[in-house]
Enzyme design. Sequence first.
Site, PDB file in Angstrom:
ATOM      1  N   HIS A 258       0.863  -1.184   0.000  1.00 17.27           N
ATOM      2  CA  HIS A 258       0.000   0.000   0.000  1.00 17.27           C
ATOM      3  C   HIS A 258       0.899   1.234   0.000  1.00 17.27           C
ATOM      4  O   HIS A 258       1.890   1.276   0.720  1.00 17.27           O
ATOM      5  CB  HIS A 258      -0.886  -0.021   1.260  1.00 17.27           C
ATOM      6  CG  HIS A 258      -1.885   1.087   1.326  1.00 17.27           C
ATOM      7  ND1 HIS A 258      -1.546   2.373   1.653  1.00 17.27           N
ATOM      8  CD2 HIS A 258      -3.216   1.094   1.089  1.00 17.27           C
ATOM      9  CE1 HIS A 258      -2.638   3.134   1.619  1.00 17.27           C
ATOM     10  NE2 HIS A 258      -3.673   2.377   1.277  1.00 17.27           N
TER      11      HIS A 258
ATOM     12  N   CYS B 213      -3.937   2.125  -4.378  1.00 10.41           N
ATOM     13  CA  CYS B 213      -4.829   3.019  -3.641  1.00 10.41           C
ATOM     14  C   CYS B 213      -4.920   4.312  -4.456  1.00 10.41           C
ATOM     15  O   CYS B 213      -4.001   5.133  -4.455  1.00 10.41           O
ATOM     16  CB  CYS B 213      -4.296   3.278  -2.230  1.00 10.41           C
ATOM     17  SG  CYS B 213      -5.433   4.319  -1.308  1.00 10.41           S
TER      18      CYS B 213
ATOM     19  N   HIS C  51      -7.982   0.203  -3.981  1.00  9.48           N
ATOM     20  CA  HIS C  51      -8.874   1.063  -3.192  1.00  9.48           C
ATOM     21  C   HIS C  51      -9.378   2.144  -4.134  1.00  9.48           C
ATOM     22  O   HIS C  51      -8.579   2.930  -4.643  1.00  9.48           O
ATOM     23  CB  HIS C  51      -8.101   1.776  -2.081  1.00  9.48           C
ATOM     24  CG  HIS C  51      -7.583   0.892  -1.002  1.00  9.48           C
ATOM     25  ND1 HIS C  51      -6.749   1.347  -0.016  1.00  9.48           N
ATOM     26  CD2 HIS C  51      -7.803  -0.405  -0.730  1.00  9.48           C
ATOM     27  CE1 HIS C  51      -6.462   0.360   0.817  1.00  9.48           C
ATOM     28  NE2 HIS C  51      -7.086  -0.714   0.403  1.00  9.48           N
TER      29      HIS C  51
ATOM     30  N   ASP D  19     -13.085   2.845  -1.141  1.00 13.00           N
ATOM     31  CA  ASP D  19     -12.243   3.271  -0.032  1.00 13.00           C
ATOM     32  C   ASP D  19     -12.838   4.531   0.572  1.00 13.00           C
ATOM     33  O   ASP D  19     -13.127   5.483  -0.141  1.00 13.00           O
ATOM     34  CB  ASP D  19     -10.838   3.557  -0.562  1.00 13.00           C
ATOM     35  CG  ASP D  19      -9.827   3.713   0.558  1.00 13.00           C
ATOM     36  OD1 ASP D  19     -10.075   3.167   1.644  1.00 13.00           O
ATOM     37  OD2 ASP D  19      -8.794   4.368   0.333  1.00 13.00           O
ATOM     38  N   HIS D  20     -13.015   4.518   1.829  1.00 14.13           N
ATOM     39  CA  HIS D  20     -13.580   5.652   2.575  1.00 14.13           C
ATOM     40  C   HIS D  20     -14.910   6.102   1.932  1.00 14.13           C
ATOM     41  O   HIS D  20     -15.237   5.700   0.825  1.00 14.13           O
ATOM     42  CB  HIS D  20     -12.628   6.859   2.633  1.00 14.13           C
ATOM     43  CG  HIS D  20     -11.272   6.499   3.164  1.00 14.13           C
ATOM     44  ND1 HIS D  20     -10.241   7.386   3.205  1.00 14.13           N
ATOM     45  CD2 HIS D  20     -10.790   5.343   3.669  1.00 14.13           C
ATOM     46  CE1 HIS D  20      -9.173   6.780   3.707  1.00 14.13           C
ATOM     47  NE2 HIS D  20      -9.487   5.548   3.994  1.00 14.13           N
TER      48      HIS D  20
ATOM     49  N   TYR E 147     -14.966   5.278   7.408  1.00 11.89           N
ATOM     50  CA  TYR E 147     -15.523   3.940   7.193  1.00 11.89           C
ATOM     51  C   TYR E 147     -16.964   3.796   7.689  1.00 11.89           C
ATOM     52  O   TYR E 147     -17.366   2.732   8.139  1.00 11.89           O
ATOM     53  CB  TYR E 147     -14.613   2.892   7.837  1.00 11.89           C
ATOM     54  CG  TYR E 147     -13.325   2.714   7.064  1.00 11.89           C
ATOM     55  CD1 TYR E 147     -13.277   1.885   5.954  1.00 11.89           C
ATOM     56  CD2 TYR E 147     -12.165   3.404   7.416  1.00 11.89           C
ATOM     57  CE1 TYR E 147     -12.117   1.728   5.213  1.00 11.89           C
ATOM     58  CE2 TYR E 147     -10.986   3.257   6.687  1.00 11.89           C
ATOM     59  CZ  TYR E 147     -10.974   2.412   5.583  1.00 11.89           C
ATOM     60  OH  TYR E 147      -9.815   2.259   4.855  1.00 11.89           O
TER      61      TYR E 147
HETATM   62  C1  DNO Z   1      -6.772   3.752   5.215  1.00  9.18           C
HETATM   63  C2  DNO Z   1      -6.020   2.653   4.691  1.00  9.18           C
HETATM   64  C3  DNO Z   1      -4.766   2.308   5.483  1.00  9.18           C
HETATM   65  C4  DNO Z   1      -4.204   1.039   4.956  1.00  9.18           C
HETATM   66  C5  DNO Z   1      -2.883   0.614   5.490  1.00  9.18           C
HETATM   67  C6  DNO Z   1      -2.370  -0.483   4.592  1.00  9.18           C
HETATM   68  O1  DNO Z   1      -7.909   3.880   4.998  1.00  9.18           O
HETATM   69  O2  DNO Z   1      -5.788   2.796   3.339  1.00  9.18           O
HETATM   70  O3  DNO Z   1      -5.088   2.090   6.818  1.00  9.18           O
HETATM   71  O4  DNO Z   1      -5.067   0.010   5.299  1.00  9.18           O
HETATM   72  O5  DNO Z   1      -2.010   1.650   5.485  1.00  9.18           O
HETATM   73  O6  DNO Z   1      -1.341  -1.160   5.203  1.00  9.18           O
END
Ligand code: DNO
Length: 394
Positions: A239, A277, A304, A353-354, A370
């Site tokens: 990530h 991401c 993500h 994501d989010h 989240y």
């Molecule tokens: C946040 C995420 C991070 C991610 C870690 C991966 O929303 O993208 O917490 O899970 O950094 O290791």
Amino acid sequence: MYEAWRWFGPDDSVTLDHIRQTGATDIVTALHHIPIGDVWPLEEITARKKLIEGHVAGRTSLKWSVVESVPVHDDIKRGADGCDRYIASFVSTLQNLARAGIRVVCYNFMPVIDWTRTDLRFSLPSGALALRFDQDVFAAFDLFILKRKEAVQDYNKAEIGRAQDIFETMTAEDVTQLVKTIVSGLPGKMTGDYGLDDFRAALATYKTITKEALRANLLKFLDVVLPVAERLGVKLVIHPDDPPRDIFGLPRIVCTAKDLEYLFAAQPSVSNGLALCVGTFGSHPDNDLPHMAERFGNRIYFSHLRGVKKDLADPRSFTEAAHLDSDIDMIAVIEKLLQAEKVRGVEIYIRPDHGHQMLDDLEKTANPGYSAIGRLKGLAEIRGVIRTLDRGLD
Ligand code: DNO
């Protein structure tokens, strides 16, 4: 594409039944209660798997497909004496996960601190709340709250002036909140829980670690871990560093396409994968996300999907935007990911994501970023794009 959803475990206010209602089929989770550096016992993994996958009469089945994340102990990142035992624990955890049939494992290599924001309740014109990173607020923290000695070298006069103005208007409560937001970490973080003094001490342990040294330590870790992952059929997906640049004087090495080129050239193993991401990479002005999705398509096993809007005045500041309405051409990114799947004959796990905190979630306590409804909206929008592109109607 497999539609996945991040779940923080039995204490998550967004339950497995809620997730079923979103239409997601796959779960992304971790054993967050296990201390960093300890082996995840097989029994605990299988118990969690049973909780997720156990048949509930009349209910849709879910599958635990992706681990996000197995934390990498800071001693490994620093290359400290004795870090081999933490590498060995990481390997044992991979073996146990593979035994349980889980084969996509996310990790990151951010020293001391995981993803970072300065505001978890930034009001949007609609009344919904978003996560935000504000460079001036961050500087106010670094210079006047943390009082990091070397910080003055990292900001110019105008930046220091703006940071001071911000700091001077902050109440004691604002300060406490900002400290909590930045150093005690955000959901899913893979680093320790710090107070200000512990945080200063943790930063000090990286004083002599350059970018090159951190890179060498990542490669050394991968030298051991990737051959095992390959044998197990596990894909390790890194990530990126969020935000994707050095902060607090800490080196960060997974920020741009160039960093990825280096990593994959140095470790060509098929198990050396990427968690694309989109929001994180997208907050760096040099990163062209559709291009990266294409360029690294053969490395992406997990993505993500999220976007950011960078401030015009200072693109280092950004607000998390609606999934399809950000600085990033999300439709083009999804198109490239779909093409990569076709070429490889492999499906990629994606998750919204989010999401914005909105509607009924405004009254609820949820993990920042989240809450359910904002992510559900994101997933629904993304699903529409995937289905449309899949039919070739673009
Ligand atoms: C946040 C995420 C991070 C991610 C870690 C991966 O929303 O993208 O917490 O899970 O950094 O290791």
